[in-house]
Design an enzyme around this catalytic site. Sequence first.
Site, PDB file in Angstrom:
ATOM      1  N   HIS A   1       0.831  -1.218   0.000  1.00 55.06           N
ATOM      2  CA  HIS A   1       0.000   0.000   0.000  1.00 55.06           C
ATOM      3  C   HIS A   1       0.865   1.268   0.000  1.00 55.06           C
ATOM      4  CE1 HIS A   1      -3.281  -2.761   1.264  1.00 55.06           C
ATOM      5  NE2 HIS A   1      -2.327  -3.270   2.034  1.00 55.06           N
TER       6      HIS A   1
ATOM      7  N   SER B   1      14.431  21.901 -16.650  1.00 58.48           N
ATOM      8  CA  SER B   1      13.217  22.672 -16.866  1.00 58.48           C
ATOM      9  C   SER B   1      13.589  23.994 -17.514  1.00 58.48           C
ATOM     10  CB  SER B   1      12.532  22.917 -15.516  1.00 58.48           C
ATOM     11  OG  SER B   1      11.750  24.093 -15.560  1.00 58.48           O
TER      12      SER B   1
ATOM     13  N   LYS C   1      15.911  22.190 -11.566  1.00 62.24           N
ATOM     14  CA  LYS C   1      15.253  20.912 -11.843  1.00 62.24           C
ATOM     15  C   LYS C   1      16.097  19.909 -12.606  1.00 62.24           C
ATOM     16  CE  LYS C   1      11.106  20.236 -11.740  1.00 62.24           C
ATOM     17  NZ  LYS C   1      10.274  19.401 -10.959  1.00 62.24           N
TER      18      LYS C   1
ATOM     19  N   GLU D   1       9.631   8.435 -16.965  1.00 60.28           N
ATOM     20  CA  GLU D   1       8.270   8.964 -17.156  1.00 60.28           C
ATOM     21  C   GLU D   1       7.735   8.599 -18.539  1.00 60.28           C
ATOM     22  OE1 GLU D   1       7.530  13.150 -15.364  1.00 60.28           O
ATOM     23  OE2 GLU D   1       9.677  12.984 -15.645  1.00 60.28           O
TER      24      GLU D   1
END
Length: 472
Positions: free
Chosen positions: A157, A278, A284, A291
Amino acid sequence: MAEKLWNGRFEQPTDKLVEEYTASIHFDSRLYSHDIQGSIAHCRMLAECGIIAHEEASQIVQTLGEILRDIERGKVKLDSSQEDIHMAIENELTARIGDIGGKLHTARSRNDQVALDMRLFMREALSSLLELLRNVQAALVQMAEENLEVIMPGFTHLQHAQPVLFSHHLMAYYEMFSRDFGRLSDCLGRTDVMPLGSAALAGTAFPTDMEWTSRELGFSRVIANSIDAVSDRDYLIEFCSAAAILMMHVSRMAEELVIWSSAEFSFIEISDAFCTGSSIMPQKKNPDVPELMRGKTGRVYGNLFALLTLAKGLPLAYNRDLQEDKEPVFDSVDTVMATLRLLGKMLPQIRIHSETMANMAGQGFTAATDLADYLARRDVPFRKAHHVAGRIVQYCIQAGKDLGECSLDELKGFHKAFDEDIFDFLEISSIVDRRLSVGGTATLRVKEAIVRAKADLESRGAVSAKNIKTEE
Ligand code: ARG
């Protein structure tokens, strides 16, 4: 558009829009080498069987070889002025050697020709995919071996559950990919069947030798039914299904890599070479590669559904709808290939933050099960032991301390069976190494799993259609 090879019975020219709508050359031109390979084998077979003269066959075969080279050098125009790759190559052949070129299509049709081309393509693609998948698995095993000491919190979980070896977690993916390997290998076995000679649907009246063609092209066997040969695409659907399941596994791993590289987790750092920045936030470093692996999984699922839907309503035998099978298959092959190639390269360059993992492994009362197990080993019924351990956890939460920070007296206050050895018992490494059950996280078991995996990888070696067991 070139003179059509089928226009004998037509009085009017094809509508321009229809030509564009029905053309497949812009995607099936990719099959040019397989088409020529199949045509050469077919032509030789026609000569072997006395259906065309040997001299004619030699001329056709030689010219096909030249066309292949010229396509590779960009000297043959394959564009939408041709309907499909089969016609484009045949047109080119007759343009070069005249009427003799027209003999190549004896005893075959484009229906069995395209069926053959796709099987040749898929056989090759599957062999490459199996090799790439094996590389990913080898990278996982190497990572597991190099980080055998690293303990991380195991999750259920997405909550801390029990400490496990980081290697054990990696080897879970190894196992999933082994099943993917099995699925792709099975698919290769069912792809490895030769359909050419089934002609339009009924077979041919010419005295052909399909076994000869099959041997020439290195297939394991000839397809049993000519209608099936030109109608079914189940092996392509099977590939798309195996590809979808494989990408689902990749996507789960990618998801973990994204989470683990967040500031909150800081379990790993993905190499700069696999991240991007970024345009607005200078600090970043984004895990774009995992992804996109997660993101591209969607299109691979979509390709499976496109094919299933394409096939479901088709009466036997060939229908033009089947031309639509190619783009989804090509897309799944390309997507999975690029993904596996990148994954195999990215994994070895991931930096592991073992101290962070080890610290986190002890947090969140991950030793609570072992606290209960300790009592159960001292003859306390497990249900009761579970309850006592739960009360201790509750006490610790209120006192703001960890299980290991309780004194023996405090523990004895909850149950008299606690003794001095409880503190060693709750050491993270002994918690891990006690889990000796089959497939458990104990270092001993994980070492055995790594040894097995290495032997397995070794035995697989280079995979080709030849050494894959065939079954139908
Ligand atoms: N381009 C076609 C395909 O990919 C080749 C077979 C065409 N056959 C036909 N009868 N029109 O399916």
